[in-house]
Design an enzyme around this catalytic site. Structure first.
Site, PDB file in Angstrom:
ATOM      1  N   ASN A   6       0.878  -1.177   0.000  1.00 39.65           N
ATOM      2  CA  ASN A   6       0.000   0.000   0.000  1.00 39.65           C
ATOM      3  C   ASN A   6       0.913   1.224   0.000  1.00 39.65           C
ATOM      4  O   ASN A   6       1.466   1.593   1.036  1.00 39.65           O
ATOM      5  CB  ASN A   6      -0.881  -0.039   1.253  1.00 39.65           C
ATOM      6  CG  ASN A   6      -1.854   1.129   1.324  1.00 39.65           C
ATOM      7  OD1 ASN A   6      -1.802   2.040   0.488  1.00 39.65           O
ATOM      8  ND2 ASN A   6      -2.714   1.117   2.321  1.00 39.65           N
ATOM      9  N   ARG A  88      -2.403  -2.092  -3.607  1.00 39.92           N
ATOM     10  CA  ARG A  88      -3.603  -1.269  -3.476  1.00 39.92           C
ATOM     11  C   ARG A  88      -3.492  -0.114  -4.469  1.00 39.92           C
ATOM     12  O   ARG A  88      -2.482   0.595  -4.492  1.00 39.92           O
ATOM     13  CB  ARG A  88      -3.693  -0.705  -2.071  1.00 39.92           C
ATOM     14  CG  ARG A  88      -4.844   0.249  -1.934  1.00 39.92           C
ATOM     15  CD  ARG A  88      -4.797   1.006  -0.642  1.00 39.92           C
ATOM     16  NE  ARG A  88      -5.918   1.915  -0.576  1.00 39.92           N
ATOM     17  CZ  ARG A  88      -5.890   3.086   0.028  1.00 39.92           C
ATOM     18  NH1 ARG A  88      -4.797   3.492   0.627  1.00 39.92           N
ATOM     19  NH2 ARG A  88      -6.944   3.855   0.047  1.00 39.92           N
ATOM     20  N   HIS A 178     -12.703   3.132  -0.355  1.00 42.27           N
ATOM     21  CA  HIS A 178     -12.733   2.124   0.725  1.00 42.27           C
ATOM     22  C   HIS A 178     -13.412   0.828   0.269  1.00 42.27           C
ATOM     23  O   HIS A 178     -13.906   0.054   1.095  1.00 42.27           O
ATOM     24  CB  HIS A 178     -13.540   2.618   1.952  1.00 42.27           C
ATOM     25  CG  HIS A 178     -12.900   3.701   2.753  1.00 42.27           C
ATOM     26  ND1 HIS A 178     -13.630   4.702   3.355  1.00 42.27           N
ATOM     27  CD2 HIS A 178     -11.610   3.940   3.067  1.00 42.27           C
ATOM     28  CE1 HIS A 178     -12.826   5.512   4.011  1.00 42.27           C
ATOM     29  NE2 HIS A 178     -11.579   5.080   3.855  1.00 42.27           N
ATOM     30  N   ARG A 239     -11.767  16.473   6.669  1.00 46.86           N
ATOM     31  CA  ARG A 239     -12.515  16.743   5.428  1.00 46.86           C
ATOM     32  C   ARG A 239     -13.950  17.143   5.763  1.00 46.86           C
ATOM     33  O   ARG A 239     -14.561  16.550   6.655  1.00 46.86           O
ATOM     34  CB  ARG A 239     -12.551  15.500   4.532  1.00 46.86           C
ATOM     35  CG  ARG A 239     -11.194  15.107   4.027  1.00 46.86           C
ATOM     36  CD  ARG A 239     -11.280  13.863   3.150  1.00 46.86           C
ATOM     37  NE  ARG A 239     -10.114  13.042   3.355  1.00 46.86           N
ATOM     38  CZ  ARG A 239     -10.085  11.718   3.192  1.00 46.86           C
ATOM     39  NH1 ARG A 239     -11.160  11.072   2.815  1.00 46.86           N
ATOM     40  NH2 ARG A 239      -8.981  11.061   3.409  1.00 46.86           N
ATOM     41  N   GLU A 383      -8.108  -5.034   4.954  1.00 51.68           N
ATOM     42  CA  GLU A 383      -7.978  -4.788   3.520  1.00 51.68           C
ATOM     43  C   GLU A 383      -6.806  -5.578   2.932  1.00 51.68           C
ATOM     44  O   GLU A 383      -6.880  -6.071   1.810  1.00 51.68           O
ATOM     45  CB  GLU A 383      -7.797  -3.290   3.267  1.00 51.68           C
ATOM     46  CG  GLU A 383      -9.061  -2.520   3.633  1.00 51.68           C
ATOM     47  CD  GLU A 383      -8.838  -1.036   3.802  1.00 51.68           C
ATOM     48  OE1 GLU A 383      -8.990  -0.311   2.815  1.00 51.68           O
ATOM     49  OE2 GLU A 383      -8.519  -0.586   4.917  1.00 51.68           O
TER      50      GLU A 383
END
Ligand code: AMP
Length: 397
Positions: A6, A88, A178, A239, A383
């Site tokens: 990743n 990823r 996601h 955010r 993940e």
């Protein structure tokens, strides 16, 4: 043995997974790539961390391979034991609805997706290229996309109501992110409930520094809260989530902001950090709210209200609800957030087991009472494992 990567622009997280037992043999993080360089590496035998120059991702790969194969913390005797590498990749746009074996054509296609994810995709591509240099060409490299799971979202849910030509010209639409996490926890939910996902309507809540909620009907993502970028949806650490788009032009004019400055304001200075003025971190917010900080409390109120709103609206969009899943750093570890998110949703059939919820931190658990029409679960995401499983399948191992 599968290596999962990743990569960010200056960092690279990795895990070496033994697929026979699906167990993690080693994991680590290379940081400050392009600057001084730092690696931390962990196995069952111990941990090491030191500085070493990483001018590019390539040197980081060379170092992690050295740690995996030599010295006290070695877990394999040669690189040849690594049968494939899974990467990823953040944005696969409309090109990929599942994981794919990387070829020169795929790399070129990923370059075209970079415009849609300028902060992430170039780093992912750079890492894939560096990895291809370090590994023998016979070792399959597989790309696993954050967006792929959401490619099943129907057009009426992914299209923004802008002039249609802009969708055709720039591919502006909801992509969602996601995806690997939402897919992992929903697959696991089906196992835990011993019920095929194809028969269920599920809302998965991935709540971390970045957060997204997904509606999954019959195993397919049918809507998700993030959009063209990961800025949309519920309020997050820094955010702002979804706001009236007119605020953007209004603020740019009033404050004389450039597009880059406005982007920074919405991505890095807003969310819980912006509202509270305290922190983007849930633990800090909870502590400050507990000590009477009103704006920290307001940030948490916003979070909890939006969670209820999304769960309710996705149940309505799917015409029913069988299960809710909480995951991510906040979803897995904060009973307070889960309780508040489910409060008032009893009318939909969610009856929380308060004691089971309070006791659950970071482990798989059913947190609704026996007989609750809608089961609610905490499922820690994984993940990396899903990337490794996809890699194994796509590489035909
Ligand atoms: P992630 O991005 O998935 O790593 O999640 C990070 C978020 O999880 C941060 O806001 C953390 O404050 C939050 N988090 C981690 N542990 C806890 C905890 N025990 N209670 C509340 N929030 C937590």
């Amino acid at each position: 043995m599968i290596l999962v990567i990743n990569a960010g622009s200056s960092s690279l997280k990795y895990q070496l997974i033994d697929m026979k037992k699906e167990s993690v043999l080693a994991k680590g993080l290379c940081e400050r790539i392009g600057l001084t360089g730092n690696i931390s590496h962990k196995t069952d035998k111990g941990v090491t961390e030191y500085e070493t120059p990483f001018p590019t991702h390539m040197e980081a790969f060379q170092e992690l391979v050295k740690l995996l194969t030599t010295g006290d913390l070695a877990v394999i005797s040669s690189m040849e034991e690594i049968s494939a590498v899974g990467h990823r990749v953040v944005q696969g746009a409309e090109l990929y609805n599942s994981s794919v074996l990387v070829s020169d054509d795929v790399l070129s296609a990923l370059e075209t997706c970079s415009e849609l994810a300028p902060l992430h995709n170039p780093a992912n591509i750079m890492a894939i290229r560096a990895c291809m240099e370090v590994f023998d060409p016979s070792v399959p490299q597989v790309a696993v996309f954050d967006t792929a799971f959401h490619q099943s979202i129907p057009k009426h849910a992914y299209l923004y109501s802008l002039p249609y030509e802009l969708y055709e010209k720039y591919k502006i639409r909801r992509y969602g992110f996601h995806g690997t996490s939402h897919r992992y926890v929903s697959d696991r939910l089906a196992q835990l409930m011993d019920c095929p996902l194809s028969k269920m309507k599920v809302v998965t809540c991935h709540l971390g520094n970045g957060s997204s909620i997904t509606a999954i009907d019959g195993g397919k993502s049918v809507d998700t809260s993030m959009g063209f970028t990961p800025l949309a949806g519920i309020t997050m650490g820094t955010r702002c989530g979804s706001i009236d788009p007119s605020v953007v032009t209004y603020l740019m004019e009033k404050e004389g902001l450039t597009p880059k400055q406005m982007d920074d304001l919405m991505n890095k200075k807003s969310g819980y950090a912006g509202v509270s003025g305290v922190s983007s971190d849930q633990r800090d917010l909870m502590q400050a709210a507990g000590e009477g900080n009103k704006r920290a409390k307001l940030a948490l109120d916003i979070q909890q209200y939006q969670l209820r709103k999304y769960i309710g609206s996705y149940a309505a969009a799917m015409g029913g609800l069988d299960a809710v899943v909480f995951t991510g750093g906040i979803g897995e570890n904060s009973p307070e957030t889960r309780e508040a998110a489910c409060k008032g949703l009893e009318f939909m059939g969610i009856t929380l087991d308060r004691a089971a919820n309070a006791a659950c931190r970071g482990v798989e658990a059913l947190i609704t009472a026996p007989g609750s029409k809608v089961q609610t679960w905490v499922i820690p995401t994984n993940e990396e494992l899903l990337i490794a499983r996809d890699t194994k399948e796509v590489a035909g191992l």
